[in-house]
Write a protein that holds these residues in place. Sequence first.
Motif: not given
Lengths: 393, 393
Positions: A48, A195, A238, B202, B206-207, B213, B216, B218-220, B255, B330
């Motif tokens: 990445w 989510y 949400d 992950y 997301i949770d 919640g 995603y 911008a970077i994994v 968020r 991303p």
Amino acid sequence: MPREHIFDEAEYERRVARTKERLRERDLDAIVVSDPANMNYLTGYDGWSFYVHQAVVVTPDRDEPIWIGRDMDGDGARATTHLAEESIRAYSDDHVQSPRDLHPMDYVAGVLEELDVADGRVGLEMDAAYFTAKSYTRLQGNLPDAEFEDATLLVGWLRIKKSDQELEYMRQAARISENAMQAGLDAAGEGVPEYEVASAIYQQLIDGTDEYGGDYPAIVPLMPSGDHTGTPHLTWTDRRYEDGDPVIIELSGCRHRYHSPLARTTFVGEPPTELQETADIVVEGLEAALDAAEPGVKCSAVEEAWRTTIEQYGLEKEDRIGYSMGLGYPPDWGEHTASIRPGDDTVLEENMTFHMIPGIWTDDIGMEISETFRVTSTGAETLAEFPRELFTA
Amino acid sequence: MPREHIFDEAEYERRVARTKERLRERDLDAIVVSDPANMNYLTGYDGWSFYVHQAVVVTPDRDEPIWIGRDMDGDGARATTHLAEESIRAYSDDHVQSPRDLHPMDYVAGVLEELDVADGRVGLEMDAAYFTAKSYTRLQGNLPDAEFEDATLLVGWLRIKKSDQELEYMRQAARISENAMQAGLDAAGEGVPEYEVASAIYQQLIDGTDEYGGDYPAIVPLMPSGDHTGTPHLTWTDRRYEDGDPVIIELSGCRHRYHSPLARTTFVGEPPTELQETADIVVEGLEAALDAAEPGVKCSAVEEAWRTTIEQYGLEKEDRIGYSMGLGYPPDWGEHTASIRPGDDTVLEENMTFHMIPGIWTDDIGMEISETFRVTSTGAETLAEFPRELFTA
């Protein structure tokens, strides 16, 4: 120390050899590849790191490509590629988002000079994400005697037919897609926040299968719902699902950067008759298009099979209904070459792979049921096995 | 029907007003904003649609910005922005990856003509990801009388100081980062495949938290381990962790597109004394740099506090150790403006936010312990609360 390689060295050699053929056909002295998927395709490089400028340079005469990236990513190239040390070039960190007049493409220009193509014909991926306008003007400024040519899809067109190993990874990705879709459909329901469904999908996308894990997909799960099923690129919020909400889930498993996207639609509660009928029409149109796909047929004819089917029921869709895909990095798993749409004269050949996603979006409601398929010697084979129907949650 | 808005309309109005001020200061008749984070900042637009060309255009005189995107994303703009109908312009689908000589920037050029700036001075984000070389040459070709100026960071510099609402979202993101980091550290261990740790992270990213919640990032999650901790941008594989592996985890909760990145390092088994000592030095240097950060101090002075601390122990790090960040898509959560490194004369002001990630990468091993911080009226406040130490798995 290199990681375990994803393809054997011979596969990369074939890819590079075909790239060199294209360079010779187009009388190009070099190509600067900026698309991370193309960089991966030619060298195996995976990281990445595409938020900084990087490139792979291929010339018709040099044996190997040259990888160019940031100093801290050089070891990533050593870990993920077969390239020899002299083919890995890293620029110093002061090139990155520099307040001074210094840009990574200045370094790339130096490599092109060293390769003796500074006054040659150099192909650039002019419309690839990450090859910025500034990248172009810096190369122009550094290499005033070079003749730059748009070679955006030169490597992309090589990627359209998949090797056996590539297809194996796409099939593995399809298993992950099936698992993740089931997890999403199972999680969705009245009162559940969007989510939580996304979280269940993501966990499964990365957890993969019992045998192997999943890579991050090039596009996150797309989950428009309720009033917003007509807006295909919304993600999750949400908001809690309510009785009467249609919910679209478009996702893809990913294995070694290869994808197999899948879309399905579910409904919270009892679906209205009209939606059920629309689903039936979409499935009938999708299957007509899959039936039409075989070697020798044009992409436009596949779209026509879809369109003439749904027109019998008074439905229309003006957008393209599919695109060639496979290897990819954010922002896209599509290859940007062939599209399944009117006017696309690409002739299907065995082992091309497409995501066919003939969404229907009316004023009120959207519906997506999609399949990823491979062109076989006689027809089309879908990679995932997942019921083609409107689900209920 | 619009979604619930993330910021009240007045906040967008302030952002647009400040953008117009900058345009006037730089004698620009318009700016074409391509960076998805800048598009979001000025309008609220949010969707995974940046794999096709899109833009937001601001002029000094027009009240609202104009959003320009693909036809199927127009409803996404209606759902996520406050813009009036006449400020949302969508190009037809045949502009997308067209086999014909048709490009989305042709449509953008038409909007610029309509705005009467076709012979004016137009700012472009020349080095923004997604503003391709082709986007530039198409605008040049369509508008031969326009004078284009590089305005890559015009909006970025406006973003560097955060509003109270932005800080609230970053604090919410920090809660998610803490939960996800804990999930990752809990999951890591001898014999566990890397992807299982990524999956646990992950799911939690997301949770989110019990109250909300996560979006995603911008970077994994970046998870170099074992022999590869010196290569910071590797992700995960099927490899199982072995006794004696160092494992870096860099991640960020997100968020409403706002981030709060966090990096920690763990060790499978009993860490060697040298690694423990290195961790202690990194923490000491990080804390010295945090202590140095306050309004009126230059970014370069913060880096110097880090460097002089670690030099006492014979360690060196040549790369930058931090960067301004917050809102992002991303491939990056960084803002590409101020960096914490030698030569960066940016003077810290209250409510600037940075990710300080002073990684140490020696020949053998890498170590990252990072913090996201806000400049307060008198110093620096870290957004996450997470122990600063070398963990064991």
